[in-house]
Scaffold this active site. Structure first.
Site, PDB file in Angstrom:
ATOM      1  N   GLY A   9       0.824  -1.207   0.000  1.00  0.00           N
ATOM      2  CA  GLY A   9       0.000   0.000   0.000  1.00  0.00           C
ATOM      3  C   GLY A   9       0.856   1.254   0.000  1.00  0.00           C
ATOM      4  CB  THR A  53      -8.414   0.401   5.086  1.00  0.00           C
ATOM      5  OG1 THR A  53      -8.213  -0.014   3.729  1.00  0.00           O
ATOM      6  CG2 THR A  53      -7.142   0.160   5.894  1.00  0.00           C
ATOM      7  CB  THR A  92      -7.422   4.370  12.405  1.00  0.00           C
ATOM      8  OG1 THR A  92      -8.339   5.330  11.877  1.00  0.00           O
ATOM      9  CG2 THR A  92      -8.233   3.372  13.216  1.00  0.00           C
ATOM     10  CG  ASP A  93      -8.811   9.326  12.340  1.00  0.00           C
ATOM     11  OD1 ASP A  93      -8.194   8.572  11.573  1.00  0.00           O
ATOM     12  OD2 ASP A  93      -9.822   9.965  11.993  1.00  0.00           O
ATOM     13  CE1 TYR A 116      -9.915   0.559   9.469  1.00  0.00           C
ATOM     14  CE2 TYR A 116     -10.562   2.753  10.176  1.00  0.00           C
ATOM     15  CZ  TYR A 116      -9.601   1.881   9.723  1.00  0.00           C
ATOM     16  OH  TYR A 116      -8.320   2.320   9.514  1.00  0.00           O
ATOM     17  CD1 TRP A 139      -8.553  12.073   8.186  1.00  0.00           C
ATOM     18  CD2 TRP A 139      -8.512  14.112   7.291  1.00  0.00           C
ATOM     19  NE1 TRP A 139      -9.705  12.708   8.565  1.00  0.00           N
ATOM     20  CE2 TRP A 139      -9.713  13.973   8.035  1.00  0.00           C
ATOM     21  CE3 TRP A 139      -8.269  15.323   6.658  1.00  0.00           C
ATOM     22  CZ2 TRP A 139     -10.663  14.980   8.143  1.00  0.00           C
ATOM     23  CZ3 TRP A 139      -9.218  16.339   6.772  1.00  0.00           C
ATOM     24  CH2 TRP A 139     -10.404  16.161   7.496  1.00  0.00           C
TER      25      TRP A 139
END
Length: 282
Positions: A9, A53, A92-93, A116, A139
């Site tokens: 990725g 994701t 992640t946030d 998620y 982001w």
């Protein structure tokens, strides 16, 4: 050698770009849901980029998301602990509720509102329990793979105007800056094991889109603000997901650059094909 599962990725590509000591492998080459210590042969550290994701799809596919985002990182953390090598796991946030009004610290209460986010939070718990590191980010965009910057660049050349949500606030993060920070983390291995790393400052998706248009040489006024409610999605998006970099800096790590400076640097590095736009053809 730094082994990077899920390394095909955007973040894995930039890790490999920045260090010849990185071995970035695809999920087909190393399945974290079935990893064993033998799979880590030759590694001196692991940076786990493998993740499910698809935020909206996870709402109806939570079992698969749980396997990749929770079970897999737990098994990987146990394998790393058994082999005596450090693991850095990317999170992640979305583990936060998104109801905050100031940048989230690593110690702030969590409260994911999506499948998620729930699966990523459980992955964090398992990694930390096994002695690994967790780095939350937000982001992320890069040269490889799909992301918001590439989407906006494509739409700029095909639409006279765009409507982009202006009531979700976060911190855009260039994958190359994040990759550099992760490589530094692997070298330093600070005492703090739960950290945040994202572009400094904050904006909305609307503000981010306008900045992308500016970098493309397009008129940013072609980007129009709208509300989240105008584009309903299966998984709710956080209204506020800015991550504080205070703990990262306190750990002796270089802060990531301001998001707007990073976006300019990313365009100079060729994140999208350069062009000067006078707007789409009629």
């Amino acid at each position: 050698m730094i082994l990077v599962p899920g390394g095909r990725g955007q973040l894995g590509h930039d890790l490999a770009h920045l260090s010849s000591d990185v071995r970035a492998v695809s999920s087909a080459e190393l399945d974290v849901t079935a990893v064993t210590p033998a799979d880590l042969a030759g590694a001196t550290a692991v940076v786990n980029c493998a993740a499910y994701t698809a935020v909206d799809a996870a709402e109806t596919d939570e079992d698969r998301a749980f396997a990749v985002n929770a079970v897999g990182p737990g098994l990987l953390a146990e394998a790393c602990a058994s082999a005596g090598i450090p693991l850095v796991h990317i999170s992640t946030d979305y583990v936060f509720s998104g109801d905050g009004t100031r940048p989230y610290e690593p110690s702030d209460p969590v409260g994911p509102k999506t499948a998620y986010g729930r699966t990523k939070l459980e992955g964090e718990r398992r990694v930390l329990e096994a002695g690994g590191y967790v780095v939350r980010t937000s982001w992320v965009y890069g040269e490889h793979g799909s992301n918001f910057v590439k989407t906006m660049a494509a739409l700029e050349s095909s639409r006279p105007t765009l409507s982009v949500v202006d009531d979700q606030t976060g911190s855009p993060t260039w994958a190359r800056d994040l990759a550099a920070g992760l490589l530094e983390l692997v070298e330093v291995l600070p005492r703090q094991r739960l950290l945040h790393a994202s572009g400094a400052g904050e904006t909305t998706w609307f503000g981010f889109a306008r900045a992308i248009f500016e970098e493309l040489g397009a008129d940013p006024d072609r980007v129009r603000p709208c509300a989240t409610a105008d584009f309903p999605r299966p998984a709710p998006r956080p209204a506020y997901s800015v991550l504080s970099g205070a703990a990262w800096a306190a750990a002796g790590l270089r802060p990531l650059p301001p998001w707007r400076d990073a976006l300019s640097a990313a365009f100079k590095a060729g994140i999208v094909a350069p062009h000067t736009s006078a707007g789409p053809s009629e």
